[in-house]
Scaffold this active site. Sequence first.
Site, mmCIF file in Angstrom:
data_model
loop_
_atom_site.group_PDB
_atom_site.id
_atom_site.type_symbol
_atom_site.label_atom_id
_atom_site.label_comp_id
_atom_site.label_asym_id
_atom_site.label_seq_id
_atom_site.Cartn_x
_atom_site.Cartn_y
_atom_site.Cartn_z
ATOM 1 N N LYS A 260 0.835 -1.218 0.000
ATOM 2 C CA LYS A 260 0.000 0.000 0.000
ATOM 3 C C LYS A 260 0.866 1.264 0.000
ATOM 4 O O LYS A 260 0.658 2.165 -0.797
ATOM 5 C CB LYS A 260 -0.942 0.023 1.225
ATOM 6 C CG LYS A 260 -1.885 -1.159 1.314
ATOM 7 C CD LYS A 260 -2.816 -1.043 2.496
ATOM 8 C CE LYS A 260 -2.128 -1.038 3.847
ATOM 9 N NZ LYS A 260 -1.369 -2.279 4.164
ATOM 10 N N ARG B 150 -10.027 0.927 8.655
ATOM 11 C CA ARG B 150 -9.547 -0.427 8.929
ATOM 12 C C ARG B 150 -10.564 -1.248 9.709
ATOM 13 O O ARG B 150 -10.301 -2.390 10.035
ATOM 14 C CB ARG B 150 -8.284 -0.309 9.780
ATOM 15 C CG ARG B 150 -7.033 -0.770 9.094
ATOM 16 C CD ARG B 150 -5.895 -0.362 9.994
ATOM 17 N NE ARG B 150 -4.758 -1.169 9.821
ATOM 18 C CZ ARG B 150 -3.630 -0.746 9.257
ATOM 19 N NH1 ARG B 150 -3.538 0.469 8.771
ATOM 20 N NH2 ARG B 150 -2.596 -1.537 9.197
ATOM 21 N N ARG C 148 11.747 -5.594 4.765
ATOM 22 C CA ARG C 148 11.487 -4.176 4.495
ATOM 23 C C ARG C 148 12.484 -3.260 5.212
ATOM 24 O O ARG C 148 12.825 -3.458 6.370
ATOM 25 C CB ARG C 148 10.074 -3.810 4.938
ATOM 26 C CG ARG C 148 9.830 -2.302 4.876
ATOM 27 C CD ARG C 148 8.402 -1.930 4.944
ATOM 28 N NE ARG C 148 7.737 -2.367 6.154
ATOM 29 C CZ ARG C 148 6.433 -2.210 6.361
ATOM 30 N NH1 ARG C 148 5.684 -1.650 5.433
ATOM 31 N NH2 ARG C 148 5.881 -2.623 7.465
ATOM 32 N N ARG D 219 11.307 -1.489 10.931
ATOM 33 C CA ARG D 219 10.243 -1.095 11.867
ATOM 34 C C ARG D 219 10.111 -2.123 12.979
ATOM 35 O O ARG D 219 10.201 -3.319 12.738
ATOM 36 C CB ARG D 219 8.911 -0.972 11.105
ATOM 37 C CG ARG D 219 8.683 0.396 10.520
ATOM 38 C CD ARG D 219 7.524 0.497 9.585
ATOM 39 N NE ARG D 219 6.280 -0.130 10.011
ATOM 40 C CZ ARG D 219 5.150 -0.087 9.303
ATOM 41 N NH1 ARG D 219 5.113 0.566 8.150
ATOM 42 N NH2 ARG D 219 4.056 -0.673 9.729
ATOM 43 N N ARG E 248 -0.401 -8.901 13.128
ATOM 44 C CA ARG E 248 -0.955 -7.862 12.241
ATOM 45 C C ARG E 248 -1.743 -8.505 11.105
ATOM 46 O O ARG E 248 -2.800 -8.006 10.717
ATOM 47 C CB ARG E 248 0.170 -6.991 11.675
ATOM 48 C CG ARG E 248 0.734 -6.034 12.710
ATOM 49 C CD ARG E 248 2.052 -5.460 12.274
ATOM 50 N NE ARG E 248 1.981 -4.731 11.033
ATOM 51 C CZ ARG E 248 3.035 -4.506 10.243
ATOM 52 N NH1 ARG E 248 4.237 -4.970 10.585
ATOM 53 N NH2 ARG E 248 2.905 -3.822 9.137
#
Length: 220
Positions: free
Chosen positions: A15, A90, A129, A162, A173
Amino acid sequence: MAFFIVLLGPPGAGKGTQAKLISQEMKLPHVSTGDLFRENLKQGTELGKLAKGYIDRGELVPDEVTLGMVYQRLSQPDCANGALMDGFPRTLAQADAFDSLLAKMGSQVNAVPYIHVSEQELVERLSGRLTCQAGGHVFHKKYNPPEDPERCDFDGSLLYQRDDDLPETVKNRISVFFQQTSPLIEYYRKQGKLIEINGMQTVDQVSVEVLKLLKEMKTE
Ligand code: AP5
């Protein structure tokens, strides 16, 4: 006429990566609730302190806190002609509240690209990431490596992993997405606004597909 896009997809679907490109092409501000929370965290605000525990556990921040932050962001002049929402809404409660807010402004959600990716690929993407400290630009150790492994190609700031990309948090998540966010797929499908996007393609292929469909919807 304002144009509001909701970018939907599980954590790691791409996203944020796509939002940067879409927002430039469609000339819409990129409103990412995750980025807004992380910015508050960096600044040490009360909102940031409150959100931290939820984010670190991979849970959703309570709706009333998230909605307050989003309303404030959308009241800024750059959102007068619409926005690209990334990571919001969400929950069904957030989606309802967002529809009511937009209706008061004489607007509506116009398009909802839903990027779907297999669960195994999500874990792979999140574990590799790299995020830049200054501008939130994202890279991937294998799929989209920066020129210098420690610095952002765009602004030279340091890259970091992160905290919520640790394996246990990632699992949570993803399951939170399927429990609390996936009902939005049907919610927007029923409204005729859902655009299904195959996220198992290269970043460029995904953006070509999303942008083509969004531009068609905007001119309809
Ligand atoms: P948020 O920051 O929104 O995280 P998220 O939704 O979990 O999404 P991510 O940012 O992890 O993934 P992404 O889909 O943007 O993927 P990306 O482009 O980076 O939210 C964080 C937390 O904040 C939440 O857990 C919650 O606690 C809280 N929060 C936020 N919004 C909230 C709300 N509305 N209500 C309540 N709480 C909220 O890509 C991932 C990786 O894959 C990158 O390395 C990238 O380079 C790579 N990649 C991207 N596309 C491709 C591709 N096509 N092929 C190969 N690699 C790719």
